[in-house]
Write a protein that holds these residues in place. Sequence first.
Motif, PDB file in Angstrom:
ATOM      1  N   ALA A  44       0.854  -1.199   0.000  1.00  0.00           N
ATOM      2  CA  ALA A  44       0.000   0.000   0.000  1.00  0.00           C
ATOM      3  C   ALA A  44       0.884   1.241   0.000  1.00  0.00           C
ATOM      4  N   GLU A  75       0.308   5.456   0.840  1.00  0.00           N
ATOM      5  CA  GLU A  75      -0.638   6.469   1.317  1.00  0.00           C
ATOM      6  C   GLU A  75       0.085   7.796   1.482  1.00  0.00           C
ATOM      7  N   VAL A  98       1.898  -0.239  -6.108  1.00  0.00           N
ATOM      8  CA  VAL A  98       1.515  -1.446  -5.375  1.00  0.00           C
ATOM      9  C   VAL A  98       1.850  -2.664  -6.237  1.00  0.00           C
TER      10      VAL A  98
END
Length: 193
Positions: A14, A16, A76
């Motif tokens: 992931a 972010e 990813v």
Amino acid sequence: MFTGIIEALARVEAIEKEGTNVHFTFSCPFTEELKIDQSVAHNGVCLTVVKIKGNQYTLTAIKETMDKSNLGRLKVGDEVNLERCMKVGDRLDGHIVQGHVDGMGECIYVEELNGSWEFRFKHNPNDGMTVEKGSITVNGTSLTVINSTEDEFSVAIIPYTFEHTVFKHIVEGSKVNLEFDIVGKYIQKMQKA
């Protein structure tokens, strides 16, 4: 402090963004051995583990790190070279690596040589210098320089390194993280003074 000997590949799980920071979550074969606040090199970039959950762990990269390294190009599913910091008393199998990327280089040539590979990289000479048979770190991998010029160098990759590092994913045009040899950086600084 690192040696440039890659332990494993980590997979991006992931990404972010938070302001100018980016939180990366990875999985790797030894996540259960990691600890919060531990330094781990990802493609040669020293980053701190800030969270561990199950078989995944998270680290945060600041704007400076994103600007100087190829981490901003990760998606990813991508893989990165992984090395935990060295222990005092261990053998130094590679060379002294700080985990502080000097800049990015670009792969300009790849040739398979009947069982090994030659990769050639172009770099900004202001980032550092290479010398024939000296050390260079490419995406965290300690390597020996061949065919050194002011702004280019080559490395030879054996099958084991090719299969067990991100070199198997590097093609012409790929951006790589470069950390030049610490001794060479001090010499270059003294020459400029």
